[in-house]
Design an enzyme around this catalytic site. Structure first.
Site, PDB file in Angstrom:
ATOM      1  N   GLY A 141      50.532 -67.543  41.024  1.00  0.00           N
ATOM      2  CA  GLY A 141      49.465 -67.454  42.024  1.00  0.00           C
ATOM      3  C   GLY A 141      48.098 -67.651  41.381  1.00  0.00           C
ATOM      4  N   ILE A 198      55.874 -60.145  33.865  1.00  0.00           N
ATOM      5  CA  ILE A 198      57.094 -59.530  33.310  1.00  0.00           C
ATOM      6  C   ILE A 198      58.354 -60.154  33.907  1.00  0.00           C
ATOM      7  CG2 ILE A 198      55.979 -57.296  32.846  1.00  0.00           C
ATOM      8  CD1 ILE A 198      57.682 -56.209  35.252  1.00  0.00           C
ATOM      9  N   ASP A 199      58.191 -60.904  35.021  1.00  0.00           N
ATOM     10  CA  ASP A 199      59.382 -61.402  35.727  1.00  0.00           C
ATOM     11  C   ASP A 199      60.048 -62.589  35.033  1.00  0.00           C
ATOM     12  OD1 ASP A 199      58.525 -59.559  37.560  1.00  0.00           O
ATOM     13  OD2 ASP A 199      57.522 -61.019  38.841  1.00  0.00           O
ATOM     14  N   ARG A 209      79.994 -40.763  35.074  1.00  0.00           N
ATOM     15  CA  ARG A 209      79.300 -41.171  36.303  1.00  0.00           C
ATOM     16  C   ARG A 209      79.178 -42.684  36.423  1.00  0.00           C
ATOM     17  NH1 ARG A 209      74.831 -36.464  36.110  1.00  0.00           N
ATOM     18  NH2 ARG A 209      75.927 -35.025  37.466  1.00  0.00           N
ATOM     19  N   GLY A 222      61.277 -57.807  39.125  1.00  0.00           N
ATOM     20  CA  GLY A 222      61.510 -59.239  38.975  1.00  0.00           C
ATOM     21  C   GLY A 222      61.239 -60.030  40.230  1.00  0.00           C
ATOM     22  N   ARG A 223      60.797 -59.361  41.308  1.00  0.00           N
ATOM     23  CA  ARG A 223      60.546 -60.054  42.579  1.00  0.00           C
ATOM     24  C   ARG A 223      61.720 -60.958  42.968  1.00  0.00           C
ATOM     25  NH1 ARG A 223      54.992 -63.032  43.222  1.00  0.00           N
ATOM     26  NH2 ARG A 223      55.858 -63.984  41.371  1.00  0.00           N
ATOM     27  N   SER A 245      66.289 -60.355   7.023  1.00  0.00           N
ATOM     28  CA  SER A 245      65.402 -61.270   6.286  1.00  0.00           C
ATOM     29  C   SER A 245      65.167 -62.592   6.989  1.00  0.00           C
ATOM     30  CB  SER A 245      65.984 -61.558   4.898  1.00  0.00           C
ATOM     31  OG  SER A 245      66.345 -60.364   4.261  1.00  0.00           O
ATOM     32  N   ARG A 299      45.884 -46.714   0.080  1.00  0.00           N
ATOM     33  CA  ARG A 299      47.158 -45.992   0.158  1.00  0.00           C
ATOM     34  C   ARG A 299      48.270 -47.027   0.130  1.00  0.00           C
ATOM     35  NH1 ARG A 299      44.194 -42.566  -0.690  1.00  0.00           N
ATOM     36  NH2 ARG A 299      43.924 -40.511   0.234  1.00  0.00           N
ATOM     37  N   GLN A 339      66.409 -51.666   8.234  1.00  0.00           N
ATOM     38  CA  GLN A 339      67.769 -52.143   8.558  1.00  0.00           C
ATOM     39  C   GLN A 339      68.415 -51.338   9.676  1.00  0.00           C
ATOM     40  OE1 GLN A 339      70.207 -52.219   5.037  1.00  0.00           O
ATOM     41  NE2 GLN A 339      69.180 -54.004   4.214  1.00  0.00           N
TER      42      GLN A 339
END
Length: 725
Positions: A92, A137-138, A173, A181-182, A482, A607, A616
């Site tokens: 949009g 995000i969709d 359960r 996701g529309r 790696s 540091r 791992q």
């Protein structure tokens, strides 16, 4: 991931000499003007990478849909001399941007007529360039493999699914989870693959007409196989073949009434939009931001508005409106009941996900067995995602009617006969488990592995000359933190390790931000391969990342120290330096710490952190679960074909000794391809266990530019304008 894109756009824009502005509150800010449009500085985008959402705000804007609103927006841009607009949003927002660009000269004419701008101002801003980045995000935008934000949303969903499965397991359960996701089923589909769900409802492929009966049979079958729980994933746009919505409550009532199962439903909602962005989204956002600036600088009045997309591991540009059109075509296909077309229009990766899911979840193993045995062995160091690959390989094999065998403790176990049949139920729930359940030994007939398995595989191939027993099909799946296996751009486990490093760097940066004037030197894993150090540098905003592939000398170290001393004079008083474990024999992590401590005396203190084996471990990320699942099933189908070919040539006897009967299954660009182990010898540096060509080295200049180094050459040779998404 939007903030990563904003940060990269601002910094690369400033680096190229452009003046960059923030537009706060989306199109509304563009219309309202005033304080909503402010100049951006280098420091104003500091500490943004790890924040979710968007720092500059976003808003749904009705005014911009009206001509008067766009007139006001155009006037604001002209007054500030802004002629390039970078838009991050969904289809949009991008369509709106394109309309704005198309009308630009008309808007300028109206503004001149109304006396709001002078003819001189109109001439200065005669053309508007637009580039889009898809933030959604969709993952519903056609033309890009991933939209900014999708991977982070999957991280949130999988965290919830993992938490829910532990409670469901205890209480036996059935859980129904509704994800966002529309009108796009991507999140639901990948979640179902990544957690091994029993059923998934997606709008692109509604279930058959009597789905209620099928669903109940499926759940009962799972319980009879020894499963203590059922998981059903629903996309919020789920529908049946007649396009009637299928709701969580409807499914819940069906399962509890018809089967009497204790059933719970959870709607995840806006949890999925929030939280810290994943490493992938930060890198994606950063790469898209860089590419967007390049696209704007190269744009002419004739070039169509483009959108920056991801294709495999490449950033590419596509014509904006073509992508928008294909995205709309999917919705039309669904509305007209052309569901196969809808799945195909979503792209190759969506199709692969759907086919893998269907095979692993909905096919029952045949009664008639095939007389074929396939063994699975894990070699080298463990990493997250190995178990997902084993699970899908075992199940894909059983579906083909083969006997599947598990080799425990690597090649040692193979030599000592630690081999046992492995069943469907045994691998239940393995996708979400880190490490290696089969056990690995450093030192695969079918092996899931780091570079050691590649070398082991090569030795087995060479030994075929002596031992006829080794003349059988073999496949190696790259699995190592790696990411150093020849023949593959990515390996299972690297994404999880990268996220672990990124999260740790976030915490360290936070600590440094509190103490001020502190530089942290962090050592990552990876052997001689600098993938983790480089990518973690990009995703956590490091000042430098030292790696073996890019030799560095005392002059470089001196330059880096000076750079940090200058940085301490700004408002960003902290530094982050990454070093790959085998970057240099003499310039060790301790040496760098001593050097920086000495040279920084009076300006900053140092540091040192060696991250070690935490890299791992951990629960596999959605990417590693999904990648492992696809790799596992694809390899077994390939082995099945090779075995059938061999049996066809000489019935009753397996004999395979051609180079193409022992392969690495690797991800190249966008495809999973099988490459003979022998053919990859040329591209392998065996002494340092790395491939001779590594795609990600091209991203290193971005790291330097974003850390404010001058005169960096950026290679955009991989970039082409594609005309068809």
């Amino acid at each position: 991931g939007m903030n990563a894109a904003v940060r990269a756009t601002v910094r690369v824009g400033i680096y190229t000499g452009a003046k960059v502005y923030f537009v706060h509150e989306g199109y509304q800010g563009l219309v309202d003007g005033g304080d909503n449009i402010k100049p951006a500085t280098w420091e104003s985008v500091s500490m943004m990478l790890q924040l979710g959402g968007t720092v500059i705000g976003s808003a749904r804007c009705m005014d911009f849909k009206e001509k008067w609103g766009r007139l006001k927006a155009a006037c604001n841009l002209v007054k500030l001399g802004i002629t390039n607009l970078c838009v991050i949003g969904g289809d949009g927002s991008l369509t709106g941007a394109n309309q704005f660009r198309t009308e630009w000269s008309e808007l300028l004419a109206d503004l001149t007529k109304q006396g709001k701008i002078t003819a001189e101002e109109a001439k200065r801003s005669s053309h508007l360039n637009i580039v889009g980045m898809v933030g959604s995000i969709d993952n519903d935008f056609c033309g890009t493999d991933m939209t900014i934000g999708t991977d982070s949303a999957l991280h949130r969903i999988i965290e919830v699914v993992d938490a829910i499965t532990t409670t469901a397991q205890s209480h036996q359960r059935t859980f129904i989870l509704e994800v966002m996701g529309r009108h796009c089923g991507y999140l639901a589909l990948v979640t179902a693959l990544a957690c091994g769900a029993d059923w998934v409802f997606i709008p692109e492929m509604p279930p058959e007409d009597n789905w209620e009966e099928h669903l109940c049979k499926r759940l009962i079958a799972q319980r009879e196989r020894g499963s203590r729980l059922n998981v059903i994933i629903m996309a919020e746009g789920a529908q049946d073949r007649k396009q009637k919505p299928i709701t969580c409550d409807q499914v819940k009532n069906l399962v509890s009434k018809k089967l009497g199962f204790d059933t719970r439903s959870t709607v995840l909602g806006h949890v999925q939009r929030g939280g810290t962005p994943s490493a992938f989204d930060r890198i994606l956002g950063s790469r898209m931001g860089v590419e967007a600036v390049m696209a704007l600088l190269e744009a002419t009045p004739e070039t169509p508005a483009c959108v920056v997309s991801l294709s495999g591991n490449m950033a590419i540009r596509l014509p904006l409106m073509e992508c928008v059109q294909v995205t709309k075509d999917v919705t039309v296909a669904m509305a007209e009941g052309r569901f196969e077309d809808a799945v195909n229009l979503r792209g190759k990766s969506f199709q692969n996900n759907w086919n893998t899911y269907k095979m692993l979840a909905h096919v029952t193993p045949p009664e008639v067995k095939s007389n074929i045995n396939i063994a699975i062995v894990n070699v080298g160091a463990p990493c997250a995602g190995m178990n997902a690959a084993v699970r899908s390989a075992v199940r894909a094999g059983l579906i083909q009617g083969h006997q599947m065998l598990a080799v425990y403790d690597g090649f040692d176990g193979l030599a000592n006969g630690q081999i046992e049949p492995i069943t469907w139920a045994q691998v239940g729930g393995w996708t979400g488990k880190g490490g290696s359940n089969l056990g690995t030994k450093r030192y695969t007939w079918y092996c899931v592995s780091p570079c050691q398995a590649y070398q082991g595989g090569l030795e087995l191939v060479t030994a075929r000359e002596k031992y006829e027993e080794l003349c059988i099909p073999m496949v190696v799946i790259p699995a190592t933190v790696s990411n150093n296996v020849p023949g593959s751009d990515f390996s299972i486990g690297a994404d999880t390790a990268l996220n672990t490093i990124t999260t740790t760097c976030d915490r360290i940066k936070q600590s440094a931000a509190g103490t001020k004037r502190r530089v942290f030197i962090i050592e990552t894993m990876g052997g001689y391969c600098g993938y983790l150090a480089t990518m973690a540098g990009l995703s956590s905003g490091a000042d430098a990342a030292y790696i073996y592939e890019e030799p560095f000398h005392i002059r470089d170290l001196e330059l880096n120290v000076k750079h940090l001393i200058e940085k301490m004079k700004t408002s960003v008083k902290r530094g982050l330096i990454l070093r790959n474990s085998n970057a240099n024999d003499n310039y060790t992590t301790q040496f760098l710490y001593n050097l920086y401590s000495e040279e920084g005396k009076g300006t900053f203190d140092c540091r040192m952190n060696i991250l070690g084996h935490m890299q791992q471990g951990g629960t596999p990320t959605p990417f590693d679960r999904n990648f492992g699942t696809k790799m596992g099933s694809k390899s077994v189908l390939w082995l099945t074909d090779k075995l059938k070919e061999s049996l066809f040539v000489s019935p009753g006897r397996i004999f395979a000794n051609t180079p193409d009967s022992a392969c690495v299954l690797g991800m190249k660009r966008r495809s999973l391809i099988f490459q003979p182990l022998a053919s990859l010898k040329e591209d392998t540096d065996f002494e340092h266990r790395i491939p001779k060509t590594e795609w990600w080295l091209k991203l290193r200049p971005i790291l330097k530019i974003l850390a404010r180094y001058e005169a960096v050459e950026i290679d955009t040779s991989e970039v082409h304008i594609h005309t068809h998404p």
